[in-house]
Write a protein that holds these residues in place. Sequence first.
Motif, PDB file in Angstrom:
ATOM      1  N   GLU A 159       0.830  -1.200   0.000  1.00  0.00           N
ATOM      2  CA  GLU A 159       0.000   0.000   0.000  1.00  0.00           C
ATOM      3  C   GLU A 159       0.870   1.257   0.000  1.00  0.00           C
ATOM      4  N   MET A 160       0.308   2.339  -0.563  1.00  0.00           N
ATOM      5  CA  MET A 160       0.884   3.673  -0.441  1.00  0.00           C
ATOM      6  C   MET A 160      -0.021   4.427   0.547  1.00  0.00           C
ATOM      7  N   PHE A 161       0.551   4.890   1.644  1.00  0.00           N
ATOM      8  CA  PHE A 161      -0.261   5.357   2.755  1.00  0.00           C
ATOM      9  C   PHE A 161      -0.440   6.876   2.765  1.00  0.00           C
ATOM     10  N   ASP A 162      -1.576   7.295   3.295  1.00  0.00           N
ATOM     11  CA  ASP A 162      -1.834   8.711   3.536  1.00  0.00           C
ATOM     12  C   ASP A 162      -0.994   9.114   4.752  1.00  0.00           C
ATOM     13  N   ILE A 163       0.028   9.940   4.557  1.00  0.00           N
ATOM     14  CA  ILE A 163       0.988  10.212   5.627  1.00  0.00           C
ATOM     15  C   ILE A 163       0.380  11.019   6.778  1.00  0.00           C
ATOM     16  N   ASP A 164      -0.711  11.732   6.533  1.00  0.00           N
ATOM     17  CA  ASP A 164      -1.312  12.493   7.631  1.00  0.00           C
ATOM     18  C   ASP A 164      -2.156  11.619   8.551  1.00  0.00           C
ATOM     19  N   TYR A 165      -2.526  10.441   8.091  1.00  0.00           N
ATOM     20  CA  TYR A 165      -3.154   9.455   8.975  1.00  0.00           C
ATOM     21  C   TYR A 165      -2.067   8.662   9.699  1.00  0.00           C
ATOM     22  N   PHE A 166      -1.009   8.360   8.970  1.00  0.00           N
ATOM     23  CA  PHE A 166       0.107   7.594   9.527  1.00  0.00           C
ATOM     24  C   PHE A 166       0.836   8.375  10.619  1.00  0.00           C
ATOM     25  N   TYR A 167       1.033   9.660  10.337  1.00  0.00           N
ATOM     26  CA  TYR A 167       1.830  10.509  11.238  1.00  0.00           C
ATOM     27  C   TYR A 167       0.959  11.658  11.743  1.00  0.00           C
ATOM     28  N   GLU A 168       0.058  11.312  12.627  1.00  0.00           N
ATOM     29  CA  GLU A 168      -0.830  12.340  13.160  1.00  0.00           C
ATOM     30  C   GLU A 168      -0.135  13.090  14.295  1.00  0.00           C
ATOM     31  N   GLU A 169      -0.867  13.963  14.952  1.00  0.00           N
ATOM     32  CA  GLU A 169      -0.280  14.874  15.935  1.00  0.00           C
ATOM     33  C   GLU A 169       0.465  14.144  17.055  1.00  0.00           C
ATOM     34  N   ASN A 170      -0.049  13.000  17.483  1.00  0.00           N
ATOM     35  CA  ASN A 170       0.585  12.256  18.577  1.00  0.00           C
ATOM     36  C   ASN A 170       2.005  11.807  18.247  1.00  0.00           C
ATOM     37  N   TYR A 171       2.273  11.587  16.979  1.00  0.00           N
ATOM     38  CA  TYR A 171       3.596  11.129  16.575  1.00  0.00           C
ATOM     39  C   TYR A 171       4.669  12.164  16.902  1.00  0.00           C
ATOM     40  N   PHE A 172       4.275  13.447  16.878  1.00  0.00           N
ATOM     41  CA  PHE A 172       5.230  14.537  17.093  1.00  0.00           C
ATOM     42  C   PHE A 172       5.108  15.147  18.486  1.00  0.00           C
ATOM     43  N   LYS A 173       4.400  14.445  19.368  1.00  0.00           N
ATOM     44  CA  LYS A 173       4.122  14.992  20.699  1.00  0.00           C
ATOM     45  C   LYS A 173       5.391  15.131  21.526  1.00  0.00           C
ATOM     46  N   ASP A 174       6.249  14.139  21.464  1.00  0.00           N
ATOM     47  CA  ASP A 174       7.455  14.140  22.285  1.00  0.00           C
ATOM     48  C   ASP A 174       8.675  14.556  21.470  1.00  0.00           C
ATOM     49  N   ASN A 175       9.694  14.984  22.172  1.00  0.00           N
ATOM     50  CA  ASN A 175      10.966  15.275  21.522  1.00  0.00           C
ATOM     51  C   ASN A 175      11.654  13.951  21.200  1.00  0.00           C
ATOM     52  N   ALA A 176      11.796  13.665  19.928  1.00  0.00           N
ATOM     53  CA  ALA A 176      12.280  12.350  19.503  1.00  0.00           C
ATOM     54  C   ALA A 176      13.784  12.175  19.684  1.00  0.00           C
ATOM     55  N   VAL A 177      14.515  13.281  19.789  1.00  0.00           N
ATOM     56  CA  VAL A 177      15.974  13.205  19.848  1.00  0.00           C
ATOM     57  C   VAL A 177      16.481  13.987  21.065  1.00  0.00           C
ATOM     58  N   PRO A 178      17.323  13.377  21.912  1.00  0.00           N
ATOM     59  CA  PRO A 178      17.891  14.100  23.065  1.00  0.00           C
ATOM     60  C   PRO A 178      18.710  15.311  22.617  1.00  0.00           C
ATOM     61  N   LYS A 179      18.710  16.361  23.436  1.00  0.00           N
ATOM     62  CA  LYS A 179      19.433  17.590  23.075  1.00  0.00           C
ATOM     63  C   LYS A 179      20.927  17.345  22.907  1.00  0.00           C
ATOM     64  N   THR A 180      21.479  16.459  23.740  1.00  0.00           N
ATOM     65  CA  THR A 180      22.918  16.185  23.618  1.00  0.00           C
ATOM     66  C   THR A 180      23.250  15.577  22.258  1.00  0.00           C
ATOM     67  N   ALA A 181      22.387  14.685  21.773  1.00  0.00           N
ATOM     68  CA  ALA A 181      22.608  14.072  20.460  1.00  0.00           C
ATOM     69  C   ALA A 181      22.503  15.122  19.357  1.00  0.00           C
ATOM     70  N   ILE A 182      21.536  16.027  19.498  1.00  0.00           N
ATOM     71  CA  ILE A 182      21.369  17.102  18.513  1.00  0.00           C
ATOM     72  C   ILE A 182      22.603  17.986  18.470  1.00  0.00           C
ATOM     73  N   ASN A 183      23.082  18.386  19.647  1.00  0.00           N
ATOM     74  CA  ASN A 183      24.258  19.257  19.712  1.00  0.00           C
ATOM     75  C   ASN A 183      25.497  18.559  19.159  1.00  0.00           C
ATOM     76  N   ASN A 184      25.642  17.277  19.455  1.00  0.00           N
ATOM     77  CA  ASN A 184      26.783  16.526  18.929  1.00  0.00           C
ATOM     78  C   ASN A 184      26.726  16.428  17.415  1.00  0.00           C
ATOM     79  N   LEU A 185      25.515  16.207  16.895  1.00  0.00           N
ATOM     80  CA  LEU A 185      25.358  16.108  15.444  1.00  0.00           C
ATOM     81  C   LEU A 185      25.781  17.412  14.766  1.00  0.00           C
TER      82      LEU A 185
END
Length: 332
Positions: free
Chosen positions: A35-61
Motif C-alpha cells: 500500500e501507499m499510505f496517507d501520511i497524515d493518517y500515519f503521522y498524526e499529531e501524537n507522533y510529534f508529541k514528544d521530543n524524539a531526539v535528546p538535546k545532547t545528540a542534537i548538539n553533537n550532530l
Amino acid sequence: MGTKKVRIFEKGKNQGFLGDNQNWWFNPNFEHSFEMFDIDYFYEENYFKDNAVPKTAINNLIEYLCKFGEAIYDRPIKTIFEVGCGGGWFTEAFVKKGLNVTAVEGTRYGFEKTKKRIKKIGIDGVKLIQHDLRNSLNLEKTFDIVVCTEVAEHIEPPFSGTLISTLVSHGNIIWFSFEEPNTNDASYHHTNEQPLKFWTNIFEFFGYDVYSINHEIQEKVGNRGGYFIIKNNMVIPDILFQKEFLVKKHSSKDIDVVKSLGNKEATNTHYSSKEMYNYVLKELYRKLLKRFPDQEALDHFIPLLESEKCTIESVRKNIIESNEFKTIHESD
C-alpha cells in the motif's frame, strides 16, 4: 492521490508495532502490504508529541556536521538543506547555530510543529517547505550540506530512488542515516528498512560515494547520522580518514563471485575488483595446469594476460567455456 488511510494511533497510543514481521510490506498475505499510505493518517499529531531526539545528540550532530563540512570546504559551512525535518528538532538547532536552513517536511502535523518551534525562537534564516518526499523536488539551488536522518525507512520502497534523487540534486555532501532490517521491532511507520548495500547502489547510480563514520560518533549523535555521502569527484581531506572520523568507504564494486566459478551450487564470497581479478587468474592457471604440461599451460596463459581484452569477464568466460571445464570441475 491514491493513498490508503490507515490510523496508527488509538487513544493517543501507537498501535503500529508488528513484532518480528520485518518484511510485512512485501508480504502479500499481510493486510496492508504494497500500500501507499496517507501520511497524515500515519503521522498524526501524537507522533510529534514528544521530543524524539535528546538535546545532547542534537548538539553533537551539529558539532560533527560542521567539523566535517569545514574539513571538506576549508571554510565554515553556511547552508543546510534538511530533508524530512519531522518536528523540527534539528531545524531549531541549525538555526540557533546561525546556519541558513531550508527544511522540508511531508506531514501536515510535522510541518506545523516545526513552524511553531521556529516562530517561538524568533530567529530568521529558515525556509520551511511542506512537500511529500515521495514526489521529486528540485529547488534549483545547492547547499553546503544536505541532511536526511532516519527518513528513508519511512518512504515506501518504490519511492527510494525519488528520495535519493532529491538529496543529490541539492548538494555534493549528504549526511544520511537509515534503519537497517531487524534493528528494532517491525513497525507500520517503517515500510522501507533496507541494508546498506541497497542505499549504496542507489547513491552510486547518481555518482556519489558512501562513507561511514566510527560507531562512537554514531552513538554520540543518537544514531541520527552514520554516513557521509559525497559526490565522487570531490577530494576527501586526509583528516577525515584519521582517528576523529575514521571514514570508511563502501562500494557496490565489492561484488559477489561464485567461489567455484562453475555451475554447481556454491557459497558466494565477497571480493573487491582487484581480489576477484587475481583470484580468477589464479583459477584459470590452475585449470590450464590440469589440461596441459607446465610449459604448454604457460604458453596459453601469458598471451591471455598480454591481450588488451584481458578483463575479469573474459578470463572467467575462458574458464567456463573450456571444453574440459565440466569434467575438471567435477573432479575438484
